[in-house]
Design a protein around this motif. Sequence first.
Motif, PDB file in Angstrom:
ATOM      1  N   LEU A  94       0.833  -1.204   0.000  1.00 36.50           N
ATOM      2  CA  LEU A  94       0.000   0.000   0.000  1.00 36.50           C
ATOM      3  C   LEU A  94       0.865   1.250   0.000  1.00 36.50           C
ATOM      4  N   ASN A  95       1.932   1.210   0.769  1.00 36.83           N
ATOM      5  CA  ASN A  95       2.826   2.359   0.846  1.00 36.83           C
ATOM      6  C   ASN A  95       3.542   2.597  -0.472  1.00 36.83           C
ATOM      7  N   ALA A  96       3.693   1.534  -1.259  1.00 37.03           N
ATOM      8  CA  ALA A  96       4.348   1.652  -2.566  1.00 37.03           C
ATOM      9  C   ALA A  96       3.420   2.250  -3.601  1.00 37.03           C
ATOM     10  N   GLY A  97       2.131   2.359  -3.288  1.00 35.60           N
ATOM     11  CA  GLY A  97       1.202   2.999  -4.204  1.00 35.60           C
ATOM     12  C   GLY A  97       0.045   2.151  -4.676  1.00 35.60           C
ATOM     13  N   ALA A  98      -0.072   0.923  -4.170  1.00 31.56           N
ATOM     14  CA  ALA A  98      -1.194   0.074  -4.572  1.00 31.56           C
ATOM     15  C   ALA A  98      -2.512   0.703  -4.135  1.00 31.56           C
ATOM     16  N   SER A  99      -3.552   0.489  -4.924  1.00 28.05           N
ATOM     17  CA  SER A  99      -4.858   1.059  -4.619  1.00 28.05           C
ATOM     18  C   SER A  99      -5.735   0.127  -3.804  1.00 28.05           C
ATOM     19  N   GLY A 100      -5.258  -1.075  -3.507  1.00 36.22           N
ATOM     20  CA  GLY A 100      -6.056  -1.971  -2.689  1.00 36.22           C
ATOM     21  C   GLY A 100      -5.462  -3.357  -2.597  1.00 36.22           C
ATOM     22  N   LEU A 101      -6.116  -4.172  -1.791  1.00 37.30           N
ATOM     23  CA  LEU A 101      -5.693  -5.552  -1.558  1.00 37.30           C
ATOM     24  C   LEU A 101      -6.874  -6.482  -1.762  1.00 37.30           C
ATOM     25  N   LEU A 102      -6.595  -7.670  -2.308  1.00 35.88           N
ATOM     26  CA  LEU A 102      -7.636  -8.672  -2.484  1.00 35.88           C
ATOM     27  C   LEU A 102      -7.034 -10.037  -2.234  1.00 35.88           C
ATOM     28  N   LEU A 103      -7.777 -10.885  -1.513  1.00 35.36           N
ATOM     29  CA  LEU A 103      -7.303 -12.238  -1.281  1.00 35.36           C
ATOM     30  C   LEU A 103      -7.396 -13.059  -2.558  1.00 35.36           C
ATOM     31  N   LYS A 104      -6.435 -13.951  -2.753  1.00 41.40           N
ATOM     32  CA  LYS A 104      -6.428 -14.784  -3.950  1.00 41.40           C
ATOM     33  C   LYS A 104      -7.599 -15.757  -3.994  1.00 41.40           C
ATOM     34  N   ASP A 105      -8.164 -16.058  -2.827  1.00 41.57           N
ATOM     35  CA  ASP A 105      -9.291 -16.988  -2.812  1.00 41.57           C
ATOM     36  C   ASP A 105     -10.639 -16.257  -2.839  1.00 41.57           C
ATOM     37  N   ALA A 106     -10.616 -14.984  -3.230  1.00 43.12           N
ATOM     38  CA  ALA A 106     -11.860 -14.230  -3.368  1.00 43.12           C
ATOM     39  C   ALA A 106     -12.737 -14.889  -4.425  1.00 43.12           C
ATOM     40  N   ASP A 107     -14.047 -14.766  -4.262  1.00 32.81           N
ATOM     41  CA  ASP A 107     -14.919 -15.376  -5.259  1.00 32.81           C
ATOM     42  C   ASP A 107     -14.880 -14.553  -6.542  1.00 32.81           C
ATOM     43  N   PRO A 108     -15.248 -15.160  -7.674  1.00 30.01           N
ATOM     44  CA  PRO A 108     -15.149 -14.473  -8.973  1.00 30.01           C
ATOM     45  C   PRO A 108     -15.851 -13.119  -9.014  1.00 30.01           C
ATOM     46  N   THR A 109     -17.022 -13.043  -8.428  1.00 31.10           N
ATOM     47  CA  THR A 109     -17.756 -11.777  -8.442  1.00 31.10           C
ATOM     48  C   THR A 109     -16.995 -10.688  -7.700  1.00 31.10           C
ATOM     49  N   GLU A 110     -16.389 -11.049  -6.579  1.00 28.44           N
ATOM     50  CA  GLU A 110     -15.618 -10.084  -5.791  1.00 28.44           C
ATOM     51  C   GLU A 110     -14.423  -9.572  -6.582  1.00 28.44           C
ATOM     52  N   LEU A 111     -13.746 -10.477  -7.295  1.00 27.45           N
ATOM     53  CA  LEU A 111     -12.598 -10.068  -8.103  1.00 27.45           C
ATOM     54  C   LEU A 111     -13.027  -9.115  -9.214  1.00 27.45           C
ATOM     55  N   ILE A 112     -14.085  -9.479  -9.910  1.00 29.56           N
ATOM     56  CA  ILE A 112     -14.565  -8.643 -11.019  1.00 29.56           C
ATOM     57  C   ILE A 112     -14.981  -7.266 -10.510  1.00 29.56           C
ATOM     58  N   ASN A 113     -15.724  -7.224  -9.417  1.00 27.62           N
ATOM     59  CA  ASN A 113     -16.150  -5.942  -8.855  1.00 27.62           C
ATOM     60  C   ASN A 113     -14.961  -5.120  -8.372  1.00 27.62           C
ATOM     61  N   ALA A 114     -13.938  -5.804  -7.845  1.00 26.63           N
ATOM     62  CA  ALA A 114     -12.741  -5.097  -7.384  1.00 26.63           C
ATOM     63  C   ALA A 114     -12.029  -4.429  -8.554  1.00 26.63           C
ATOM     64  N   VAL A 115     -11.917  -5.128  -9.665  1.00 26.24           N
ATOM     65  CA  VAL A 115     -11.283  -4.555 -10.846  1.00 26.24           C
ATOM     66  C   VAL A 115     -12.061  -3.332 -11.327  1.00 26.24           C
TER      67      VAL A 115
END
Length: 220
Positions: A94-115
């Motif tokens: 986050l300190n390097a500039g990332a806009s967020g974090l997501l777990l790799k085991d997130a469900d497909p809908t969560e990943l798509i909505n995050a993008v």
Amino acid sequence: MITVLLVDDQPLIRLGFRMVLGSASDLELVGEAENGAVAVRLVRELDPDVVLMDIRMPVMDGIEATREITASAPRSKVLILTTFDLDEYAFAALNAGASGLLLKDADPTELINAVRTISRGDAVIAPRMTRRLLDTFADRMPTPARRVPVPDNLTRLTPREREVLIEVAAGLSNSEIAERLTVAETTVKTHLGRILSKLGLRDRVQVVVFAYQNGMIEGT
């Protein structure tokens, strides 16, 4: 279309994310990289809207790659993909500039909505999760004895903008801030936009990091 670059050193994981991204009609996977160095090069070539970035990779890890991408191609937003909820490198990302974090085991809908959320310039980490993350890494924050002076650009904030900044850093959502300050939620969004502009920050995640690093939160 929202263009996406996928960065992970494991082919099977890339395959899984590729299938998920391919199920959304408004997302387009424009490239894949097996390490951070390749990711930095592909960002320059492909100019993706969103970069899905693994942390632990050979040659160049996701933290250094994120730092280079956000410095040289700020239009491309980085979403860190991590195995653990409070990965030891999460704060550094986050300190390097990332806009967020997501777990790799997130469900497909969560990943798509995050993008989709990242592509709009927002953060994908829920405010309270952000607070929990930063509390975990509180021992890495500056103490009163070694805290650096508050940046000059902080003086550009109005009293109300400072109030909003502190509430964001405390983990409140826009609606919760609006209720606490007795203002409209759109007013909070306006103040947050001005805070980002005046402090040169990308999103509310970096607002939280800024507030903690500069000792603006009681108890830090």
